[in-house]
Write a protein that holds these residues in place. Structure first.
Motif, PDB file in Angstrom:
ATOM      1  N   TYR A  94       0.822  -1.218   0.000  1.00  0.00           N
ATOM      2  CA  TYR A  94       0.000   0.000   0.000  1.00  0.00           C
ATOM      3  C   TYR A  94       0.855   1.266   0.000  1.00  0.00           C
ATOM      4  O   TYR A  94       0.372   2.338   0.349  1.00  0.00           O
ATOM      5  N   LYS A  95       2.104   1.134  -0.420  1.00  0.00           N
ATOM      6  CA  LYS A  95       3.013   2.283  -0.446  1.00  0.00           C
ATOM      7  C   LYS A  95       2.460   3.430  -1.283  1.00  0.00           C
ATOM      8  O   LYS A  95       2.575   4.603  -0.917  1.00  0.00           O
ATOM      9  N   ASP A  96       1.813   3.099  -2.421  1.00  0.00           N
ATOM     10  CA  ASP A  96       1.328   4.154  -3.308  1.00  0.00           C
ATOM     11  C   ASP A  96       0.169   4.938  -2.724  1.00  0.00           C
ATOM     12  O   ASP A  96      -0.142   6.043  -3.179  1.00  0.00           O
ATOM     13  N   LYS A  97      -0.489   4.380  -1.688  1.00  0.00           N
ATOM     14  CA  LYS A  97      -1.606   5.066  -1.033  1.00  0.00           C
ATOM     15  C   LYS A  97      -1.214   5.616   0.332  1.00  0.00           C
ATOM     16  O   LYS A  97      -2.073   5.956   1.134  1.00  0.00           O
ATOM     17  N   SER A  98       0.085   5.718   0.593  1.00  0.00           N
ATOM     18  CA  SER A  98       0.575   6.006   1.948  1.00  0.00           C
ATOM     19  C   SER A  98       1.194   7.392   2.079  1.00  0.00           C
ATOM     20  O   SER A  98       1.867   7.875   1.156  1.00  0.00           O
ATOM     21  N   LEU A  99       0.988   7.981   3.224  1.00  0.00           N
ATOM     22  CA  LEU A  99       1.659   9.213   3.616  1.00  0.00           C
ATOM     23  C   LEU A  99       2.308   8.971   4.975  1.00  0.00           C
ATOM     24  O   LEU A  99       1.619   8.827   5.992  1.00  0.00           O
ATOM     25  N   TYR A 100       3.640   8.883   4.977  1.00  0.00           N
ATOM     26  CA  TYR A 100       4.389   8.685   6.217  1.00  0.00           C
ATOM     27  C   TYR A 100       4.762  10.057   6.790  1.00  0.00           C
ATOM     28  O   TYR A 100       5.452  10.842   6.134  1.00  0.00           O
ATOM     29  N   LEU A 101       4.265  10.328   7.987  1.00  0.00           N
ATOM     30  CA  LEU A 101       4.562  11.590   8.659  1.00  0.00           C
ATOM     31  C   LEU A 101       5.644  11.399   9.706  1.00  0.00           C
ATOM     32  O   LEU A 101       5.688  10.367  10.387  1.00  0.00           O
ATOM     33  N   GLN A 102       6.500  12.392   9.840  1.00  0.00           N
ATOM     34  CA  GLN A 102       7.513  12.396  10.897  1.00  0.00           C
ATOM     35  C   GLN A 102       7.580  13.778  11.506  1.00  0.00           C
ATOM     36  O   GLN A 102       7.314  14.781  10.848  1.00  0.00           O
ATOM     37  N   GLY A 103       7.932  13.832  12.793  1.00  0.00           N
ATOM     38  CA  GLY A 103       8.053  15.112  13.481  1.00  0.00           C
ATOM     39  C   GLY A 103       6.900  15.406  14.410  1.00  0.00           C
ATOM     40  O   GLY A 103       6.568  16.566  14.653  1.00  0.00           O
ATOM     41  N   ILE A 104       6.291  14.355  14.966  1.00  0.00           N
ATOM     42  CA  ILE A 104       5.108  14.500  15.823  1.00  0.00           C
ATOM     43  C   ILE A 104       5.452  14.084  17.244  1.00  0.00           C
ATOM     44  O   ILE A 104       6.134  13.071  17.458  1.00  0.00           O
ATOM     45  N   ILE A 105       4.955  14.828  18.207  1.00  0.00           N
ATOM     46  CA  ILE A 105       5.186  14.523  19.619  1.00  0.00           C
ATOM     47  C   ILE A 105       3.840  14.363  20.324  1.00  0.00           C
ATOM     48  O   ILE A 105       2.891  15.099  20.070  1.00  0.00           O
ATOM     49  N   LEU A 106       3.763  13.369  21.193  1.00  0.00           N
ATOM     50  CA  LEU A 106       2.560  13.115  21.980  1.00  0.00           C
ATOM     51  C   LEU A 106       2.795  13.577  23.408  1.00  0.00           C
ATOM     52  O   LEU A 106       3.747  13.135  24.060  1.00  0.00           O
ATOM     53  N   GLY A 107       1.935  14.469  23.900  1.00  0.00           N
ATOM     54  CA  GLY A 107       2.082  14.961  25.264  1.00  0.00           C
ATOM     55  C   GLY A 107       3.436  15.616  25.471  1.00  0.00           C
ATOM     56  O   GLY A 107       3.922  16.372  24.637  1.00  0.00           O
ATOM     57  N   GLY A 108       4.072  15.273  26.587  1.00  0.00           N
ATOM     58  CA  GLY A 108       5.393  15.822  26.873  1.00  0.00           C
ATOM     59  C   GLY A 108       6.512  15.028  26.254  1.00  0.00           C
ATOM     60  O   GLY A 108       7.685  15.374  26.406  1.00  0.00           O
ATOM     61  N   GLY A 109       6.163  13.942  25.583  1.00  0.00           N
ATOM     62  CA  GLY A 109       7.179  13.123  24.933  1.00  0.00           C
ATOM     63  C   GLY A 109       7.764  12.040  25.804  1.00  0.00           C
ATOM     64  O   GLY A 109       8.600  11.257  25.364  1.00  0.00           O
ATOM     65  N   ASN A 110       7.309  11.976  27.058  1.00  0.00           N
ATOM     66  CA  ASN A 110       7.913  11.020  27.992  1.00  0.00           C
ATOM     67  C   ASN A 110       6.879  10.361  28.904  1.00  0.00           C
ATOM     68  O   ASN A 110       7.182  10.027  30.053  1.00  0.00           O
ATOM     69  N   ALA A 111       5.676  10.151  28.403  1.00  0.00           N
ATOM     70  CA  ALA A 111       4.602   9.616  29.238  1.00  0.00           C
ATOM     71  C   ALA A 111       4.686   8.101  29.428  1.00  0.00           C
ATOM     72  O   ALA A 111       3.897   7.523  30.171  1.00  0.00           O
ATOM     73  N   GLY A 112       5.640   7.454  28.741  1.00  0.00           N
ATOM     74  CA  GLY A 112       5.758   6.016  28.871  1.00  0.00           C
ATOM     75  C   GLY A 112       4.470   5.317  28.483  1.00  0.00           C
ATOM     76  O   GLY A 112       3.812   5.687  27.519  1.00  0.00           O
ATOM     77  N   HIS A 113       4.112   4.317  29.286  1.00  0.00           N
ATOM     78  CA  HIS A 113       2.896   3.567  28.972  1.00  0.00           C
ATOM     79  C   HIS A 113       1.632   4.359  29.270  1.00  0.00           C
ATOM     80  O   HIS A 113       0.536   3.917  28.924  1.00  0.00           O
ATOM     81  N   GLY A 114       1.763   5.524  29.870  1.00  0.00           N
ATOM     82  CA  GLY A 114       0.590   6.361  30.104  1.00  0.00           C
ATOM     83  C   GLY A 114       0.057   7.018  28.849  1.00  0.00           C
ATOM     84  O   GLY A 114      -1.006   7.633  28.864  1.00  0.00           O
ATOM     85  N   GLY A 115       0.786   6.868  27.736  1.00  0.00           N
ATOM     86  CA  GLY A 115       0.357   7.496  26.497  1.00  0.00           C
ATOM     87  C   GLY A 115      -0.970   6.992  25.969  1.00  0.00           C
ATOM     88  O   GLY A 115      -1.613   7.663  25.160  1.00  0.00           O
TER      89      GLY A 115
END
Length: 452
Positions: A94-115
């Motif tokens: 499905y590469k031709d239908k894909s958009l790979y994003l990079q540069g995203i952070i969730l919360g503070g970046g260090n929530a561990g399994h609390g994410g």
């Protein structure tokens, strides 16, 4: 949701016997429903895997792992000339239908399994998750199925669930056979008829209204609110029943096998059954929004293709061999690929000449980026599917897009990053709505063709 479902079965029978009258809660309006119209209606599915996609290497090399593609045209941050990595290669079909994003952070970046508590929500963890928000404005033929929540191997006693209705954590359906029965009924035999819709204008609670008022007068403010919430929930279920319309799409629901839902011996079969039920629900037009939560953060159910004895959490933490680590991460990516296969083999309910995948956006992500340091910066995020032409995925070539340039904050190790809630805000706007999140909800441009 389990409360609503149990009430729904009772009220469905009553409605069929013309006992109940249609009713609406204050402030609610009738919504347009999907049917076979010939006009495409985009569907959205969130596919959430646990413990990251190994964005770092087995030896701990930051951002040198198995997920992000390798760009072939120099330092380009927006490219259609890239090769997939060892884990993302599982999705090469499905590469031709894909958009790979990079540069995203969730919360503070260090929530561990609390994410898990914020992966689909706002950074403040105070609002509904994006699947619930979209379900409210993207109904199918059955309003009670606004946002299907499947949880293959996720429903153990820990209850780390990724979907939220306001401050209330939603419980996914872990048993695909029960999920099928909740959606289609226990004796599905073709298109469902709409229930009876009137009973001389009487209200559901008319026969016991005096008793209700007497009970309310004896309750404290908090307990009275609980009663009102309970009654409102029952009214909403009845309203959903009467708002349902017959299935007009050509679809063929098949009851899944009744396998042990938490057994490693049947992990693949149970996962596949969830794919089947979710895809069928979308292809019948019953719902347009779904979430598939694969396992949970710190997944404990053994994946036999990776290790006969060690659980996936230990493998993600690199407690075992590098080969087991790779095999485990690849297994989750493979499940996403198999889900896309299931969507591709179904016809779209509104444009039957197209596949369901042609008009579905699938969002593949995790509650963390990498399982060993348990961090949430450089989050794995893949948008894939035809999405009715809305996804800017490189004109049939596939696309890698590093969005750090649009970052709203800096991380001490990853640099400039985009808050993950902005991705949800961007998807919401592409689907014609918005998110009620605090903080930065500005859209990230050039992800969708209808957002600049």
């Amino acid at each position: 949701m389990s409360f609503l479902k149990s009430r729904r079965r009772f009220l469905q029978a009553a409605a069929g016997a013309s006992v109940l009258a249609p009713m609406s809660l204050p402030g609610l309006t009738r919504m347009a429903h999907a049917g076979t119209t010939g006009q495409a209606k985009t569907k959205v599915v969130f596919f959430v895997v646990p413990d990251g996609f190994a964005t770092d290497s087995f030896t701990g090399g930051h951002n040198q792992g198995l997920w992000f593609p390798e760009v072939k045209d120099g330092n380009s941050t927006d490219s259609t000339n890239f090769t997939l990595n060892e884990v993302s290669q599982e999705l090469a079909a499905y590469k031709d239908k894909s958009l790979y994003l990079q540069g995203i952070i969730l919360g503070g970046g260090n929530a561990g399994h609390g994410g898990w508590a914020e992966v689909l929500r706002d950074r403040n963890k105070s609002q509904s998750s994006i699947d619930v928000l979209l379900g409210q404005v993207m109904p199918g033929t059955d309003p009670s199925q606004r946002s299907i929540f499947a949880g293959p191997h996720a429903t153990d006693s820990v209850n780390w669930y990724v979907s939220w209705d306001g401050q209330n954590k939603r419980t996914p359906q872990g048993n695909p056979k029960l999920m099928f029965e909740n959606i289609f009924g226990t004796n599905y035999s073709g298109a469902q008829a709409a229930p009876a819709s009137s009973n001389n204008g009487t209200h559901l609670f008319d026969p016991i209204n005096q008793d209700i008022q007497t009970l309310r007068s004896k309750l404290s403010g908090r307990e009275r609110q609980k009663l009102d919430t309970h009654l409102d929930s029952m009214e909403q279920v009845v309203d959903d029943i009467h708002s349902s319309i017959p299935i007009t799409a050509e679809c063929e629901p098949v009851t899944p096998a009744d396998n042990p839902i938490m057994s490693p011996d049947f992990r693949n079969q149970v996962q596949a059954s969830h794919h089947q039920v979710v895809a069928t629900s979308l292809s019948c037009g019953i719902s347009r929004v779904a979430t598939v939560q694969v396992g949970r953060s710190a997944d404990q159910i053994v994946i036999k293709e990776a290790s006969l004895y060690a659980n996936p959490h230990d493998l993600a933490h690199r407690y075992k061999s590098e080969q087991e680590w790779k095999a485990c991460r690849k297994w989750y990516a493979r499940q996403a690929k198999l889900f896309l296969d299931e969507l591709a083999r179904h016809a779209d309910p509104d444009v039957p000449s197209d596949s369901l995948l042609d008009h579905t956006l699938v969002v593949i992500t995790s509650e963390m980026s990498d399982g060993a340091p348990e961090h949430q910066y450089n989050q794995p995020m893949l948008l894939v599917g035809g999405a009715s032409g809305l996804l800017n995925s490189g004109n049939g070539s596939g696309r890698y897009f590093n969005i750090e340039q649009y970052g709203d904050r800096n991380h001490w190790k990853a640099g400039k990053q985009v808050d993950q809630q902005r991705i949800w805000a961007t998807i919401a706007q592409a689907m014609g709505t918005s998110v009620p999140y605090g903080g930065d909800t500005s859209v990230v441009p050039n992800i969708f063709t209808n957002i600049t």
